[in-house]
Design a protein around this motif. Structure first.
Motif, PDB file in Angstrom:
ATOM      1  N   VAL A  26       0.866  -1.182   0.000  1.00 54.80           N
ATOM      2  CA  VAL A  26       0.000   0.000   0.000  1.00 54.80           C
ATOM      3  C   VAL A  26       0.899   1.227   0.000  1.00 54.80           C
ATOM      4  CG1 VAL A  26      -1.791   1.278   1.236  1.00 54.80           C
ATOM      5  CG2 VAL A  26      -1.806  -1.233   1.239  1.00 54.80           C
ATOM      6  N   THR A  27       0.681   2.091  -1.001  1.00 54.01           N
ATOM      7  CA  THR A  27       1.511   3.279  -1.173  1.00 54.01           C
ATOM      8  C   THR A  27       0.642   4.528  -1.148  1.00 54.01           C
ATOM      9  OG1 THR A  27       2.953   1.965  -2.594  1.00 54.01           O
ATOM     10  CG2 THR A  27       3.241   4.328  -2.670  1.00 54.01           C
ATOM     11  N   GLU A  28       1.139   5.573  -0.518  1.00 54.19           N
ATOM     12  CA  GLU A  28       0.448   6.855  -0.452  1.00 54.19           C
ATOM     13  C   GLU A  28       0.367   7.471  -1.851  1.00 54.19           C
ATOM     14  OE1 GLU A  28       1.179  10.950   2.044  1.00 54.19           O
ATOM     15  OE2 GLU A  28       2.933   9.825   1.370  1.00 54.19           O
ATOM     16  N   ILE A  29      -0.756   8.098  -2.163  1.00 56.68           N
ATOM     17  CA  ILE A  29      -0.898   8.866  -3.400  1.00 56.68           C
ATOM     18  C   ILE A  29      -0.753  10.331  -3.019  1.00 56.68           C
ATOM     19  CG2 ILE A  29      -2.424   9.548  -5.281  1.00 56.68           C
ATOM     20  CD1 ILE A  29      -3.738   6.787  -5.057  1.00 56.68           C
ATOM     21  N   GLU A  30       0.276  10.990  -3.545  1.00 58.10           N
ATOM     22  CA  GLU A  30       0.516  12.399  -3.221  1.00 58.10           C
ATOM     23  C   GLU A  30      -0.263  13.331  -4.128  1.00 58.10           C
ATOM     24  OE1 GLU A  30       4.730  13.028  -3.321  1.00 58.10           O
ATOM     25  OE2 GLU A  30       4.971  12.307  -1.271  1.00 58.10           O
ATOM     26  N   LYS A  31      -0.242  13.049  -5.433  1.00 56.18           N
ATOM     27  CA  LYS A  31      -0.912  13.921  -6.397  1.00 56.18           C
ATOM     28  C   LYS A  31      -1.579  13.085  -7.481  1.00 56.18           C
ATOM     29  CE  LYS A  31       2.044  17.881  -5.701  1.00 56.18           C
ATOM     30  NZ  LYS A  31       2.566  19.089  -6.306  1.00 56.18           N
ATOM     31  N   VAL A  32      -2.608  13.701  -8.074  1.00 56.18           N
ATOM     32  CA  VAL A  32      -3.337  13.075  -9.176  1.00 56.18           C
ATOM     33  C   VAL A  32      -3.391  14.069 -10.322  1.00 56.18           C
ATOM     34  CG1 VAL A  32      -5.546  12.090  -9.896  1.00 56.18           C
ATOM     35  CG2 VAL A  32      -4.758  11.758  -7.556  1.00 56.18           C
ATOM     36  N   LYS A  33      -3.155  13.591 -11.532  1.00 58.57           N
ATOM     37  CA  LYS A  33      -3.209  14.453 -12.713  1.00 58.57           C
ATOM     38  C   LYS A  33      -4.674  14.582 -13.132  1.00 58.57           C
ATOM     39  CE  LYS A  33       0.183  14.404 -15.871  1.00 58.57           C
ATOM     40  NZ  LYS A  33       0.989  13.927 -17.009  1.00 58.57           N
ATOM     41  N   ILE A  34      -5.164  15.819 -13.204  1.00 55.20           N
ATOM     42  CA  ILE A  34      -6.559  16.106 -13.533  1.00 55.20           C
ATOM     43  C   ILE A  34      -6.630  16.891 -14.838  1.00 55.20           C
ATOM     44  CG2 ILE A  34      -8.699  17.216 -12.757  1.00 55.20           C
ATOM     45  CD1 ILE A  34      -7.908  14.924 -10.942  1.00 55.20           C
ATOM     46  N   SER A  35      -7.465  16.441 -15.752  1.00 53.06           N
ATOM     47  CA  SER A  35      -7.673  17.170 -17.010  1.00 53.06           C
ATOM     48  C   SER A  35      -8.798  18.165 -16.827  1.00 53.06           C
ATOM     49  CB  SER A  35      -8.049  16.204 -18.131  1.00 53.06           C
ATOM     50  OG  SER A  35      -6.981  15.341 -18.392  1.00 53.06           O
ATOM     51  N   GLY A  36      -8.712  19.285 -17.545  1.00 50.52           N
ATOM     52  CA  GLY A  36      -9.763  20.296 -17.520  1.00 50.52           C
ATOM     53  C   GLY A  36     -11.001  19.791 -18.240  1.00 50.52           C
ATOM     54  N   GLU A  37     -12.034  20.612 -18.259  1.00 52.73           N
ATOM     55  CA  GLU A  37     -13.297  20.218 -18.891  1.00 52.73           C
ATOM     56  C   GLU A  37     -13.130  19.864 -20.358  1.00 52.73           C
ATOM     57  OE1 GLU A  37     -16.575  22.836 -18.222  1.00 52.73           O
ATOM     58  OE2 GLU A  37     -16.046  23.107 -16.125  1.00 52.73           O
ATOM     59  N   GLY A  93     -10.315  18.837 -21.642  1.00 50.78           N
ATOM     60  CA  GLY A  93      -9.298  17.805 -21.744  1.00 50.78           C
ATOM     61  C   GLY A  93      -7.955  18.290 -22.241  1.00 50.78           C
ATOM     62  N   ASP A  94      -7.856  19.601 -22.533  1.00 53.43           N
ATOM     63  CA  ASP A  94      -6.599  20.104 -23.083  1.00 53.43           C
ATOM     64  C   ASP A  94      -5.652  20.678 -22.027  1.00 53.43           C
ATOM     65  OD1 ASP A  94      -8.197  22.225 -22.539  1.00 53.43           O
ATOM     66  OD2 ASP A  94      -7.959  23.209 -24.476  1.00 53.43           O
ATOM     67  N   ASP A  95      -6.185  21.091 -20.897  1.00 55.50           N
ATOM     68  CA  ASP A  95      -5.316  21.621 -19.851  1.00 55.50           C
ATOM     69  C   ASP A  95      -5.271  20.623 -18.691  1.00 55.50           C
ATOM     70  OD1 ASP A  95      -7.998  22.167 -19.464  1.00 55.50           O
ATOM     71  OD2 ASP A  95      -7.634  23.939 -18.243  1.00 55.50           O
ATOM     72  N   THR A  96      -4.069  20.258 -18.326  1.00 54.71           N
ATOM     73  CA  THR A  96      -3.878  19.249 -17.294  1.00 54.71           C
ATOM     74  C   THR A  96      -3.032  19.826 -16.184  1.00 54.71           C
ATOM     75  OG1 THR A  96      -3.935  17.537 -18.979  1.00 54.71           O
ATOM     76  CG2 THR A  96      -3.022  16.915 -16.868  1.00 54.71           C
ATOM     77  N   GLU A  97      -3.387  19.508 -14.951  1.00 56.50           N
ATOM     78  CA  GLU A  97      -2.589  19.961 -13.817  1.00 56.50           C
ATOM     79  C   GLU A  97      -2.570  18.880 -12.746  1.00 56.50           C
ATOM     80  OE1 GLU A  97      -4.431  22.920 -11.057  1.00 56.50           O
ATOM     81  OE2 GLU A  97      -5.920  23.093 -12.646  1.00 56.50           O
ATOM     82  N   TRP A  98      -1.543  18.923 -11.904  1.00 55.82           N
ATOM     83  CA  TRP A  98      -1.425  18.003 -10.787  1.00 55.82           C
ATOM     84  C   TRP A  98      -2.140  18.589  -9.584  1.00 55.82           C
ATOM     85  CZ3 TRP A  98       0.483  13.188 -11.033  1.00 55.82           C
ATOM     86  CH2 TRP A  98       1.253  12.852 -12.140  1.00 55.82           C
ATOM     87  N   LYS A  99      -3.005  17.818  -8.958  1.00 55.20           N
ATOM     88  CA  LYS A  99      -3.725  18.239  -7.755  1.00 55.20           C
ATOM     89  C   LYS A  99      -3.228  17.425  -6.583  1.00 55.20           C
ATOM     90  CE  LYS A  99      -7.010  20.906  -9.600  1.00 55.20           C
ATOM     91  NZ  LYS A  99      -7.376  22.220  -9.206  1.00 55.20           N
TER      92      LYS A  99
END
Length: 115
Positions: A92-103, A105-111
């Motif tokens: 079991v590993t901690e998840i620090e960030k998740v990559k999220i796409s914008g509405e 789908g062209d802009d992506t950022e790490w949350k």
């Protein structure tokens, strides 16, 4: 004990095994082990899918509709942190960030994931 109780396969499961293993079943005249060894990956996947669907159809624990609602991420979409624990079947590993796409789908950022 629930784990010690062996559930007999249903008739649909047995039929799936018969159809997908060339009618060779354990205890039949055909060599079941040989049939399994010569089955294609697609045959085995199809058989496994049918067996799992049949065996979980009446489950009070597993609900495929709810399972489908759980988000799925590819490894490239998550940034892992420290190991939280290890067991006989997994780590079991901690998840620090998740990559999220914008509405669009062209802009992506790490949350960051709240701990």
């Amino acid at each position: 004990d629930l784990h010690q109780q062996k559930k007999k396969p249903s008739e649909r499961t047995m039929a799936a095994l018969v159809v997908n293993a060339g009618s060779a079943m354990p205890g039949s005249n055909a060599n079941f082990k040989d049939e399994i060894q010569h089955a294609t990956v697609e045959d085995l996947k199809r058989t496994a899918t049918l067996v799992v669907a049949d065996e979980t159809a009446d489950s009070g624990v597993y609900d495929s509709a709810l399972e489908e609602k759980i988000p799925r991420f590819e490894m490239k979409e998550v940034r892992l942190g420290r190991t939280l624990g290890r067991g006989g079947f997994c780590t079991v590993t901690e998840i620090e960030k998740v990559k999220i796409s914008g509405e669009r789908g062209d802009d992506t950022e790490w949350k960051s994931v709240a701990s």
